[in-house]
Design a protein around this motif. Structure first.
Motif, PDB file in Angstrom:
ATOM      1  N   SER A  17      46.592  23.088  26.321  1.00 48.28           N
ATOM      2  CA  SER A  17      46.955  21.752  25.961  1.00 48.28           C
ATOM      3  C   SER A  17      48.608  21.695  26.302  1.00 48.28           C
ATOM      4  O   SER A  17      49.375  22.584  25.698  1.00 48.28           O
ATOM      5  CB  SER A  17      46.699  21.551  24.606  1.00 48.28           C
ATOM      6  N   VAL A  18      48.899  20.785  27.140  1.00 49.79           N
ATOM      7  CA  VAL A  18      50.454  20.766  27.341  1.00 49.79           C
ATOM      8  C   VAL A  18      50.767  19.089  26.953  1.00 49.79           C
ATOM      9  O   VAL A  18      50.316  18.201  27.320  1.00 49.79           O
ATOM     10  CB  VAL A  18      50.811  20.906  28.726  1.00 49.79           C
ATOM     11  N   VAL A  19      51.604  19.039  25.950  1.00 49.83           N
ATOM     12  CA  VAL A  19      51.972  17.904  25.253  1.00 49.83           C
ATOM     13  C   VAL A  19      53.317  17.299  25.364  1.00 49.83           C
ATOM     14  O   VAL A  19      54.287  18.268  25.270  1.00 49.83           O
ATOM     15  CB  VAL A  19      51.736  17.811  23.779  1.00 49.83           C
ATOM     16  N   GLN A  89      49.087  21.061  17.717  1.00 52.60           N
ATOM     17  CA  GLN A  89      47.770  21.930  18.314  1.00 52.60           C
ATOM     18  C   GLN A  89      48.090  22.262  19.669  1.00 52.60           C
ATOM     19  O   GLN A  89      47.474  22.959  20.421  1.00 52.60           O
ATOM     20  CB  GLN A  89      46.593  21.030  18.248  1.00 52.60           C
ATOM     21  N   ALA A  90      49.338  21.770  20.203  1.00 58.42           N
ATOM     22  CA  ALA A  90      49.719  21.858  21.702  1.00 58.42           C
ATOM     23  C   ALA A  90      49.821  23.485  21.974  1.00 58.42           C
ATOM     24  O   ALA A  90      50.504  24.083  21.233  1.00 58.42           O
ATOM     25  CB  ALA A  90      51.008  21.031  22.034  1.00 58.42           C
ATOM     26  N   ASP A  91      49.700  23.851  23.311  1.00 51.99           N
ATOM     27  CA  ASP A  91      50.051  25.099  23.679  1.00 51.99           C
ATOM     28  C   ASP A  91      51.257  25.262  24.156  1.00 51.99           C
ATOM     29  O   ASP A  91      51.708  26.258  23.934  1.00 51.99           O
ATOM     30  CB  ASP A  91      48.978  25.908  24.791  1.00 51.99           C
ATOM     31  N   LEU A  92      51.646  24.047  24.846  1.00 59.43           N
ATOM     32  CA  LEU A  92      53.027  23.903  25.462  1.00 59.43           C
ATOM     33  C   LEU A  92      53.576  22.696  25.053  1.00 59.43           C
ATOM     34  O   LEU A  92      52.756  21.635  25.065  1.00 59.43           O
ATOM     35  CB  LEU A  92      53.231  24.316  26.855  1.00 59.43           C
ATOM     36  N   LEU A  93      54.775  22.454  24.738  1.00 57.38           N
ATOM     37  CA  LEU A  93      55.269  21.428  24.224  1.00 57.38           C
ATOM     38  C   LEU A  93      56.451  20.900  24.989  1.00 57.38           C
ATOM     39  O   LEU A  93      57.585  21.728  25.246  1.00 57.38           O
ATOM     40  CB  LEU A  93      55.779  21.350  22.918  1.00 57.38           C
ATOM     41  N   ILE A  94      56.605  19.600  25.537  1.00 58.41           N
ATOM     42  CA  ILE A  94      57.800  19.151  26.510  1.00 58.41           C
ATOM     43  C   ILE A  94      58.339  18.137  25.396  1.00 58.41           C
ATOM     44  O   ILE A  94      57.571  16.957  25.050  1.00 58.41           O
ATOM     45  CB  ILE A  94      57.629  18.770  27.529  1.00 58.41           C
ATOM     46  N   VAL A  95      59.683  18.084  25.148  1.00 58.44           N
ATOM     47  CA  VAL A  95      60.326  17.057  24.036  1.00 58.44           C
ATOM     48  C   VAL A  95      61.534  16.421  24.652  1.00 58.44           C
ATOM     49  O   VAL A  95      62.270  17.133  25.421  1.00 58.44           O
ATOM     50  CB  VAL A  95      60.451  17.558  22.632  1.00 58.44           C
ATOM     51  N   LYS A 123      55.458  28.252  19.039  1.00 58.62           N
ATOM     52  CA  LYS A 123      55.145  27.482  19.954  1.00 58.62           C
ATOM     53  C   LYS A 123      56.121  27.124  21.025  1.00 58.62           C
ATOM     54  O   LYS A 123      57.437  26.942  20.833  1.00 58.62           O
ATOM     55  CB  LYS A 123      54.787  26.123  19.433  1.00 58.62           C
ATOM     56  N   PRO A 124      55.697  27.531  22.445  1.00 62.17           N
ATOM     57  CA  PRO A 124      56.731  27.344  23.529  1.00 62.17           C
ATOM     58  C   PRO A 124      57.162  25.648  23.547  1.00 62.17           C
ATOM     59  O   PRO A 124      56.497  24.723  23.584  1.00 62.17           O
ATOM     60  CB  PRO A 124      56.060  27.807  24.661  1.00 62.17           C
ATOM     61  N   VAL A 125      58.553  25.462  23.588  1.00 57.74           N
ATOM     62  CA  VAL A 125      58.992  24.314  23.677  1.00 57.74           C
ATOM     63  C   VAL A 125      60.097  24.073  24.567  1.00 57.74           C
ATOM     64  O   VAL A 125      60.991  24.970  24.566  1.00 57.74           O
ATOM     65  CB  VAL A 125      59.560  23.819  22.072  1.00 57.74           C
ATOM     66  N   LEU A 126      60.045  23.061  25.815  1.00 60.64           N
ATOM     67  CA  LEU A 126      61.181  22.752  26.619  1.00 60.64           C
ATOM     68  C   LEU A 126      61.973  21.671  26.004  1.00 60.64           C
ATOM     69  O   LEU A 126      61.229  20.583  25.674  1.00 60.64           O
ATOM     70  CB  LEU A 126      60.467  22.428  27.919  1.00 60.64           C
ATOM     71  N   LEU A 127      63.146  21.696  25.965  1.00 71.73           N
ATOM     72  CA  LEU A 127      63.847  20.570  25.572  1.00 71.73           C
ATOM     73  C   LEU A 127      64.537  19.810  26.507  1.00 71.73           C
ATOM     74  O   LEU A 127      65.269  20.304  27.534  1.00 71.73           O
ATOM     75  CB  LEU A 127      65.031  21.217  24.482  1.00 71.73           C
ATOM     76  N   ALA A 128      64.681  18.583  26.247  1.00 72.80           N
ATOM     77  CA  ALA A 128      65.225  17.555  27.442  1.00 72.80           C
ATOM     78  C   ALA A 128      65.928  16.409  26.697  1.00 72.80           C
ATOM     79  O   ALA A 128      65.611  15.948  25.610  1.00 72.80           O
ATOM     80  CB  ALA A 128      64.268  17.075  28.456  1.00 72.80           C
ATOM     81  N   ILE A 155      61.855  28.494  22.022  1.00 74.09           N
ATOM     82  CA  ILE A 155      62.572  27.569  22.888  1.00 74.09           C
ATOM     83  C   ILE A 155      63.010  28.036  24.193  1.00 74.09           C
ATOM     84  O   ILE A 155      63.657  29.012  24.272  1.00 74.09           O
ATOM     85  CB  ILE A 155      63.913  27.127  22.019  1.00 74.09           C
ATOM     86  N   VAL A 156      62.670  27.391  25.340  1.00 72.01           N
ATOM     87  CA  VAL A 156      63.029  27.776  26.686  1.00 72.01           C
ATOM     88  C   VAL A 156      64.552  27.625  26.752  1.00 72.01           C
ATOM     89  O   VAL A 156      65.357  26.748  26.321  1.00 72.01           O
ATOM     90  CB  VAL A 156      62.394  26.740  27.511  1.00 72.01           C
ATOM     91  N   PRO A 157      64.909  28.767  27.348  1.00 73.39           N
ATOM     92  CA  PRO A 157      66.436  28.789  27.469  1.00 73.39           C
ATOM     93  C   PRO A 157      67.180  27.701  28.434  1.00 73.39           C
ATOM     94  O   PRO A 157      68.389  27.323  28.051  1.00 73.39           O
ATOM     95  CB  PRO A 157      66.641  30.278  28.104  1.00 73.39           C
TER      96      PRO A 157
END
Length: 198
Positions: A17-19, A89-95, A123-128, A155-157
């Motif tokens: 799940s990628v949200v 419940q996401a496996d990967l999160l992009i915000v 939870k792995p999260v990519l910040l944007a 948090i993704v570097p």
């Protein structure tokens, strides 16, 4: 640029799940364009390795009234509850959020105030983020990173910031933005592997 559709999942196999959560409020939204760019690249990376993906995007502006109601009187609509569960419940999160007064948008913060922080741990999260000028670049490290660190996310570097100069008139990414997005997405996918190994 539309977000990648969810990939079909073979019977008995759970999809990753990628949200993506976008806090953009305008239309057209450069924040949504950045969110779609990152989500599309993530889905493509995972699909290239044979991983089945369930990808979806949550527009926070679609839930603005429900978020306000839930914050003030504690009543959550079914639609808001589903959106929050998708994030939890996401496996990967992009915000991604636009910058307002040097920080994330109020509705973006209010949405994440309703997320169960315990479900966000590891939870792995990519910040944007997006802004009118490059002067707002540090919003990722000064505002977004502390928020998601508080919830215990991985948090993704590499964060991805985009200003007006990073897009063509048609809202296609300039080469340097595309390159940074590729780097961040690569780290996000590797974080998923690390968490699975752990």
């Amino acid at each position: 640029m539309p977000a990648a559709p969810a990939q079909p999942v073979p019977t008995g196999q759970r999809a990753l799940s990628v949200v993506a959560v976008t806090g953009g409020v305008s239309f057209p939204s450069t924040t949504r364009a950045l969110t779609d760019l990152l989500l599309d690249k993530t889905v493509a990376r995972l699909a290239a390795t044979g991983v089945q993906v369930d990808a979806r995007t949550i527009e926070v502006r679609d839930h603005v009234q429900d978020v306000a109601t839930a914050t003030v009187i504690g009543m959550r609509s079914e639609e808001l509850e589903l959106a929050l569960k998708s994030v939890e419940q996401a496996d990967l999160l992009i915000v991604a959020t636009p910058v307002f007064r040097g920080s994330y948008s109020g509705i973006f913060k209010s949405f994440f105030d309703l997320v169960d922080s315990l479900a966000m741990v590891d939870k792995p999260v990519l910040l944007a983020a997006t802004g009118g000028t490059a002067r707002h670049t540090l919003v990722i490290d000064q505002a977004l990173r502390p928020l998601f660190a508080f919830m215990g996310d991985l948090i993704v570097p590499t964060g991805v910031f985009a200003s007006k100069e990073d897009w063509t008139i048609e809202l296609f990414p300039m080469p340097w933005l595309d390159e940074r997005a590729e780097r961040a997405v690569g780290q996000l996918v590797r974080f998923a592997d690390l968490r699975a190994d752990g």
